[in-house]
Scaffold this active site. Sequence first.
Site, PDB file in Angstrom:
ATOM      1  N   TYR A  95       0.808  -1.222   0.000  1.00  0.00           N
ATOM      2  CA  TYR A  95       0.000   0.000   0.000  1.00  0.00           C
ATOM      3  C   TYR A  95       0.844   1.276   0.000  1.00  0.00           C
ATOM      4  O   TYR A  95       0.498   2.247  -0.690  1.00  0.00           O
ATOM      5  CB  TYR A  95      -0.984  -0.017   1.171  1.00  0.00           C
ATOM      6  CG  TYR A  95      -2.240  -0.793   0.831  1.00  0.00           C
ATOM      7  CD1 TYR A  95      -3.307  -0.178   0.192  1.00  0.00           C
ATOM      8  CD2 TYR A  95      -2.350  -2.149   1.127  1.00  0.00           C
ATOM      9  CE1 TYR A  95      -4.457  -0.891  -0.141  1.00  0.00           C
ATOM     10  CE2 TYR A  95      -3.485  -2.864   0.795  1.00  0.00           C
ATOM     11  CZ  TYR A  95      -4.542  -2.233   0.160  1.00  0.00           C
ATOM     12  OH  TYR A  95      -5.661  -2.944  -0.179  1.00  0.00           O
ATOM     13  N   GLU A 137      -8.922  -6.468   4.696  1.00  0.00           N
ATOM     14  CA  GLU A 137      -8.248  -7.603   4.057  1.00  0.00           C
ATOM     15  C   GLU A 137      -7.598  -8.527   5.068  1.00  0.00           C
ATOM     16  O   GLU A 137      -7.576  -9.750   4.873  1.00  0.00           O
ATOM     17  CB  GLU A 137      -7.236  -7.079   3.039  1.00  0.00           C
ATOM     18  CG  GLU A 137      -7.916  -6.495   1.805  1.00  0.00           C
ATOM     19  CD  GLU A 137      -7.020  -5.597   0.974  1.00  0.00           C
ATOM     20  OE1 GLU A 137      -5.775  -5.690   1.122  1.00  0.00           O
ATOM     21  OE2 GLU A 137      -7.559  -4.798   0.187  1.00  0.00           O
TER      22      GLU A 137
END
Length: 415
Positions: A95, A137
């Site tokens: 990310y 997630e």
Amino acid sequence: MLSSRTIEIIKSTVPVLERHGTSITKRFYQTMFAAHPELLNLFNHANQSQGRQQTALANVVYAAALHIDKLESILPVVKQIAHKHRSLGVTADQYPIVGKYLLGAIKDVLGDAATDDILQAWAEAYGIIANVFIQVEEGMYAQAEKQDGGWAGFRAFRVARKTAESDVVTSFYLVPADGGAVAAFEPGQYISVRLDIPGEANTHIRQYSLSDAPGRPYYRISVKREDALPGKPAGIVSSYLHAQVEEGDVLHLSAPAGEFVLDLADKRPLALISGGVGLTPMVSMLKAAAEAQPDREIAFIHAARRGDAHALRQEAEQVAAGSPRVSTHWCYSRPSASDRETGAFHKEGYVDLSWLKQVVPTTDASFYFCGPTPFMKTVYAALRSWGIAEERIRFEFFGPSGSLREAETTESIRA
């Protein structure tokens, strides 16, 4: 939490993102892949080349900016994307990489208009949004691994059977290579298949819907061979699966994922509408509903070009033959002479609203549909013009998500 000043700045960029969003995401992928070519292993290269991935990401960025003061409103979209990320193996440490190149792309495309205040606000906002994805997630990874028969990452499955379903669709019956159990799934979900194809520089990962009902000792995927068309090359993965993968070969699969699932608590009549290979999750839903809800009225509606392109027809008809509450309805846009002679279809041409009203005789039903994007846009438009409530309409895109709502005035449904 974001400050009111940061929220104000992010919202001020909404009109800019509406105009330049796709240019930003194109630049983002270009620069990120140049610096991190290993990330190419996570993406569908066809979607990249056709611009679908860039458009989908632009839509997400736009939605995040528009709803930055109430991010909970986009949680359904977050969950849908998070399912795909989990099935691909996206990890938390990726990310920051995305954030770096997304901010760089905003600066590159907007130039001097991307002031320090705007870039700082977006850096803060991205951190919040990324953290939401990471947390969602993490829960999905844990659930996939800890469930009965579950696993982390990719697991080896052996092709127990390979069956041609039509002239372009082939089914693969997959059993765990380690002899263990398979994890349960909900009808409508998909798995990811990871392939290292000889001659290809990158790993390829594709999602395929599970096309049989849950509770079997195998997973089944039914794959359409994507042949070359003018301006569109043949599908690398689908061609390889059809031509090279045989019974006994091993494929590596993610655990089942996906938010597009049949609600078995719903007792309303059920309409399952599909076009082309979009019938794969519909067949899973049909079989599961008929088994779990034998008293439920079910209309299974499928549009195909012709009979030899119509996969899994016999399975659907067998379900209907075993239940007086299940009906099947076929629409062929270009039927063959044999189709005409045998009466293999119920309607020639394209599905239209008047025909839908005939085969689904009540508006108090739940509607699920899947197929090519033009097909889904016009199905959605037909249902909305019929007055079907938004909460009783469910659909899924094969590939990056798009929008259906601009097509509400379209009258015909093309498979």
